[in-house]
Design an enzyme around this catalytic site. Structure first.
Site, PDB file in Angstrom:
ATOM      1  N   HIS A  69     -14.569  35.037 -14.623  1.00 23.36           N
ATOM      2  CA  HIS A  69     -15.086  35.174 -13.266  1.00 23.36           C
ATOM      3  C   HIS A  69     -13.956  35.257 -12.245  1.00 23.36           C
ATOM      4  O   HIS A  69     -12.842  34.786 -12.487  1.00 23.36           O
ATOM      5  CB  HIS A  69     -16.016  34.014 -12.937  1.00 23.36           C
ATOM      6  CG  HIS A  69     -17.322  34.080 -13.662  1.00 23.36           C
ATOM      7  ND1 HIS A  69     -18.346  33.200 -13.438  1.00 23.36           N
ATOM      8  CD2 HIS A  69     -17.787  34.943 -14.614  1.00 23.36           C
ATOM      9  CE1 HIS A  69     -19.372  33.506 -14.199  1.00 23.36           C
ATOM     10  NE2 HIS A  69     -19.048  34.554 -14.934  1.00 23.36           N
ATOM     11  N   GLU A  71     -13.403  33.707  -9.447  1.00 28.27           N
ATOM     12  CA  GLU A  71     -12.860  32.434  -8.965  1.00 28.27           C
ATOM     13  C   GLU A  71     -11.847  31.862  -9.960  1.00 28.27           C
ATOM     14  O   GLU A  71     -10.771  31.396  -9.572  1.00 28.27           O
ATOM     15  CB  GLU A  71     -13.989  31.411  -8.753  1.00 28.27           C
ATOM     16  CG  GLU A  71     -15.077  31.881  -7.811  1.00 28.27           C
ATOM     17  CD  GLU A  71     -16.254  32.581  -8.493  1.00 28.27           C
ATOM     18  OE1 GLU A  71     -17.389  32.390  -8.025  1.00 28.27           O
ATOM     19  OE2 GLU A  71     -16.051  33.300  -9.487  1.00 28.27           O
ATOM     20  N   CYS A  97     -20.455  29.890 -10.120  1.00 30.83           N
ATOM     21  CA  CYS A  97     -21.250  29.289 -11.195  1.00 30.83           C
ATOM     22  C   CYS A  97     -20.700  27.890 -11.478  1.00 30.83           C
ATOM     23  O   CYS A  97     -19.669  27.493 -10.927  1.00 30.83           O
ATOM     24  CB  CYS A  97     -21.173  30.155 -12.450  1.00 30.83           C
ATOM     25  SG  CYS A  97     -19.580  30.075 -13.301  1.00 30.83           S
ATOM     26  N   CYS A 100     -17.028  27.835 -12.794  1.00 29.88           N
ATOM     27  CA  CYS A 100     -16.059  28.072 -11.724  1.00 29.88           C
ATOM     28  C   CYS A 100     -15.996  26.885 -10.768  1.00 29.88           C
ATOM     29  O   CYS A 100     -14.912  26.515 -10.313  1.00 29.88           O
ATOM     30  CB  CYS A 100     -16.416  29.350 -10.964  1.00 29.88           C
ATOM     31  SG  CYS A 100     -16.153  30.845 -11.950  1.00 29.88           S
TER      32      CYS A 100
END
Length: 156
Positions: A69, A71, A97, A100
């Site tokens: 992801h 992040e 999420c 993250c």
């Protein structure tokens, strides 16, 4: 946030492009977008997409996806370049999420500014136990939500 939108264009996920920018002391220290790790093939017509192949809905079973992801990539990229994100603000085009969020907390990021929601109730619950400040950003530039980690504010 404009920069996060620019960065997300590099995302290689076939389902959703996400961009993240970490700012500390009014300087950009790192950026990230969602995509496969270094040296790993990106999702394509040749490699396929595990989440599409298994018809997994967005926000469910993120561990099945081969992409990292945005992040996480922003935090890792900062570390790769020996730059701390501690005390910084993470601007992200999508609410993080739970995976993250845990990384953001452990990296010492103090604030998350996000634009779109994401269907992960556990993420919101984890963040509610911290002092990480959450702000929802609207396209017009005004905040829709300004909430501390104590779980106040609207759901993502």
């Amino acid at each position: 946030m404009r920069m996060a939108h620019l960065v997300k264009q590099r995302g290689t996920c076939r389902r959703r492009q996400v961009g993240a920018v970490v700012v500390r002391d009014k300087m950009v220290v790192s950026t990230g977008y969602n995509g496969a790790p270094r040296g790993v093939p990106h999702c394509s017509s040749e490699t396929g997409c595990l989440t599409d192949d298994e018809a997994i809905s967005q926000g469910a079973r993120a561990s099945v996806c081969m992409a990292a992801h945005a992040e996480i990539n922003a935090i890792v990229q900062a570390g790769y370049n020996n730059v701390s994100v501690k005390g910084g603000t993470l601007y992200c085009t999508t609410f993080p999420c739970n995976f993250c969020s845990k990384a953001i907390i452990n990296a010492g990021v103090r604030e998350i500014v996000y634009e779109e929601g994401y269907p992960d109730d556990l993420s919101r619950r984890i963040l509610s136990h911290t002092s990480v400040v959450l702000r929802r950003f609207s396209v017009g530039g005004s905040d829709l939500e300004a909430a501390g980690g104590a779980g106040t504010g609207e759901a993502p």
